[in-house]
Design a protein around this motif. Structure first.
Motif, PDB file in Angstrom:
ATOM      1  N   LEU A  65     -40.751 -31.561  14.917  1.00 37.59           N
ATOM      2  CA  LEU A  65     -41.377 -31.941  16.184  1.00 37.59           C
ATOM      3  C   LEU A  65     -42.895 -31.811  16.069  1.00 37.59           C
ATOM      4  O   LEU A  65     -43.404 -30.950  15.348  1.00 37.59           O
ATOM      5  CB  LEU A  65     -40.854 -31.059  17.317  1.00 37.59           C
ATOM      6  CG  LEU A  65     -39.357 -31.200  17.597  1.00 37.59           C
ATOM      7  CD1 LEU A  65     -38.957 -30.365  18.815  1.00 37.59           C
ATOM      8  CD2 LEU A  65     -38.963 -32.668  17.829  1.00 37.59           C
ATOM      9  N   PRO A  66     -43.607 -32.662  16.797  1.00 34.91           N
ATOM     10  CA  PRO A  66     -45.084 -32.657  16.678  1.00 34.91           C
ATOM     11  C   PRO A  66     -45.754 -31.762  17.708  1.00 34.91           C
ATOM     12  O   PRO A  66     -45.188 -31.476  18.760  1.00 34.91           O
ATOM     13  CB  PRO A  66     -45.432 -34.110  17.005  1.00 34.91           C
ATOM     14  CG  PRO A  66     -44.389 -34.522  18.005  1.00 34.91           C
ATOM     15  CD  PRO A  66     -43.126 -33.766  17.641  1.00 34.91           C
ATOM     16  N   ASP A  67     -46.963 -31.380  17.392  1.00 34.11           N
ATOM     17  CA  ASP A  67     -47.881 -30.910  18.423  1.00 34.11           C
ATOM     18  C   ASP A  67     -48.592 -32.192  18.858  1.00 34.11           C
ATOM     19  O   ASP A  67     -49.521 -32.643  18.188  1.00 34.11           O
ATOM     20  CB  ASP A  67     -48.851 -29.881  17.817  1.00 34.11           C
ATOM     21  CG  ASP A  67     -49.918 -29.472  18.810  1.00 34.11           C
ATOM     22  OD1 ASP A  67     -50.064 -30.157  19.844  1.00 34.11           O
ATOM     23  OD2 ASP A  67     -50.612 -28.470  18.541  1.00 34.11           O
ATOM     24  N   GLU A  68     -48.116 -32.794  19.933  1.00 36.55           N
ATOM     25  CA  GLU A  68     -48.553 -34.154  20.281  1.00 36.55           C
ATOM     26  C   GLU A  68     -50.051 -34.188  20.581  1.00 36.55           C
ATOM     27  O   GLU A  68     -50.738 -35.135  20.197  1.00 36.55           O
ATOM     28  CB  GLU A  68     -47.717 -34.675  21.455  1.00 36.55           C
ATOM     29  CG  GLU A  68     -47.662 -36.183  21.636  1.00 36.55           C
ATOM     30  CD  GLU A  68     -46.807 -36.961  20.607  1.00 36.55           C
ATOM     31  OE1 GLU A  68     -47.417 -37.599  19.729  1.00 36.55           O
ATOM     32  OE2 GLU A  68     -45.562 -36.942  20.682  1.00 36.55           O
ATOM     33  N   ALA A  69     -50.544 -33.130  21.238  1.00 37.43           N
ATOM     34  CA  ALA A  69     -51.970 -33.142  21.600  1.00 37.43           C
ATOM     35  C   ALA A  69     -52.855 -33.132  20.359  1.00 37.43           C
ATOM     36  O   ALA A  69     -53.940 -33.716  20.345  1.00 37.43           O
ATOM     37  CB  ALA A  69     -52.293 -31.946  22.482  1.00 37.43           C
ATOM     38  N   ALA A  70     -52.372 -32.485  19.298  1.00 36.03           N
ATOM     39  CA  ALA A  70     -53.199 -32.373  18.085  1.00 36.03           C
ATOM     40  C   ALA A  70     -52.947 -33.530  17.115  1.00 36.03           C
ATOM     41  O   ALA A  70     -53.606 -33.632  16.083  1.00 36.03           O
ATOM     42  CB  ALA A  70     -52.908 -31.047  17.394  1.00 36.03           C
ATOM     43  N   SER A  71     -51.962 -34.379  17.432  1.00 36.10           N
ATOM     44  CA  SER A  71     -51.605 -35.460  16.505  1.00 36.10           C
ATOM     45  C   SER A  71     -52.207 -36.777  16.952  1.00 36.10           C
ATOM     46  O   SER A  71     -52.515 -36.959  18.131  1.00 36.10           O
ATOM     47  CB  SER A  71     -50.082 -35.638  16.462  1.00 36.10           C
ATOM     48  OG  SER A  71     -49.470 -34.484  15.968  1.00 36.10           O
ATOM     49  N   GLY A  72     -52.342 -37.678  16.001  1.00 37.12           N
ATOM     50  CA  GLY A  72     -52.802 -39.018  16.352  1.00 37.12           C
ATOM     51  C   GLY A  72     -52.114 -39.990  15.411  1.00 37.12           C
ATOM     52  O   GLY A  72     -51.262 -39.598  14.615  1.00 37.12           O
TER      53      GLY A  72
END
Ligand code: SOE
Length: 386
Positions: free
Chosen positions: A221-228
């Motif tokens: 699962l991602p850290d969505e805020a830190a991902s792009g």
């Protein structure tokens, strides 16, 4: 000169590309109105404020509805992931705003159909889907050469749009890899561009047959805020989730003029970073383009004497080439961001002149139909007619 106030929803990768486009369009080209960076909108106050101050936006908002309804705003620019396009674009049209929307237009054909009908009922509004590669000088030159008959009757389109940014199985499950947020994998993200280019250069598509594959079915699962896009950060839980879109799709197509086409797309092509390429084969010659060498177009002409035939490379940097008169002297190439400047300039002129700009929401619908038919073909194992 009239001002046009822009309200931009989203401020990450595409937000940067669009901001510099609005800011530079009037500096580089003579355009009919001055775009004003009125309001940028995002979810996280600190981040959106930092973006606004760094990139020159006058106001910020945390609520896209407020931006859409703002009486001073003329244009809504949609730079968020595609699961948010439909609601924003529909509300913007209904509020009487011109809409500049990132691609692909929507998650589904049904949504695209509604947007296309809404746009149809408001002829005073300009609506545009940002397939920016149409506005590359090399692609514009290819179009001119085709229209001048230099390629003759087109027999084949061969497109390949390849990247490698999720090839690491540990790359996290960002929004691009979940059907509910992206609709499709590279078939939507990348083949939407190839299909747009093929419709621009060759003709409309009447039937498709396709194979798709998933190579990695679960991801952290991602850290969505830190991902792009192109950079993913895993969250700390260590949990995994299911990939619900295809990793690669290879589609064959028939065009309305009898040509045959192929569209390869994958994010698992090691070494291919943004390999948006096509080859066009006609009765009088051939054209080849690859975005990784975006200032070049290759041309083979059957009109050359047989002993002199061969592919020649045209350096598409002369002021006579499409869009190049605004930029640098011959040989001083341009880059990815310039395509957005070209789109912004054309869009502003369309708004002021009351004209349409391509590809519009009707094209967005047709592209969505073709892409969805491709995935339907892959799951049913047969050709789908459009
Ligand atoms: C990621 O695959 C991406 O940023 C696409 O979403 C863009 O449309 C393409 O131009 C570059 O790659």
């Amino acid at each position: 000169m009239k001002n046009l106030n822009i309200g931009m929803i989203g401020y990450k990768f595409m937000g940067k590309a669009h901001t510099q486009a609005w800011a530079r369009a009037g500096q580089v080209f003579s355009i009919d109105a001055r775009p004003i960076l009125h309001t940028v909108c995002g979810k996280t106050r600190g981040a959106v404020e930092a973006f606004a101050s760094r990139w020159g936006w006058n106001h910020t908002s945390l609520d896209w509805r407020e931006v859409v309804d703002h009486p001073e705003i003329d244009v809504i620019d949609i730079c968020v992931p595609q699961y948010l396009h439909f609601d924003i674009a529909l509300a913007a049209l209904q509020a009487g705003k011109h809409v500049f929307c990132e691609k692909p237009l929507t998650l589904t054909v049904d949504q695209a159909h509604i947007l296309s009908e809404e746009a149809q009922s408001r002829p005073e509004l300009v609506h545009y889907v940002n397939h920016n590669y149409r506005r590359l000088p090399a692609v514009g030159l290819a179009k001119q050469m085709i229209d001048q008959g230099k390629v003759g009757r087109i027999y084949h389109w061969r497109g390949a749009y390849l990247q490698d940014w999720i090839i690491d199985p540990q790359f996290p499950l960002t929004w691009h890899l979940r059907k509910e947020t992206s609709g499709m994998g590279p078939q939507g993200d990348l083949n939407s561009h190839s299909v747009d280019l093929a419709r621009f250069l060759v003709g409309d598509i009447t039937a498709v047959t396709c194979m798709a594959a998933n190579f990695i079915t679960q991801r952290p699962l991602p850290d969505e805020a830190a991902s792009g896009t192109f950079s993913g950060t895993r969250d700390e839980s260590g949990a995994v989730g299911e990939v619900s879109v295809e990793d690669a799709a290879f589609m064959l197509a028939r065009f309305d003029n009898g040509a045959l086409g192929s569209f390869e797309t994958s994010r698992f092509a090691a070494g291919r970073k943004n390999y948006n390429s096509f080859e066009i084969y006609g009765s009088r010659g051939s054209l080849m383009f690859n975005f990784e060498r975006m200032n070049e177009l290759e041309f083979y002409s059957m009109d050359d004497p047989p002993e002199e035939r061969g592919f020649k490379t045209i350096l598409v940097t002369e002021s006579e080439h499409p869009y190049m008169s605004g930029w640098w002297p011959p040989g001083h190439g341009i880059g990815y961001e310039h395509t957005f400047v070209h789109a912004a300039a054309d869009f502003i002129n369309a708004v002021v002149r009351g004209e349409s700009i391509k590809p519009d929401f009707h094209d967005g619908l047709q592209i969505q139909r073709i892409l969805e038919a491709g995935l339907e073909s892959a799951s049913r194992g047969r050709e789908i007619k459009l």
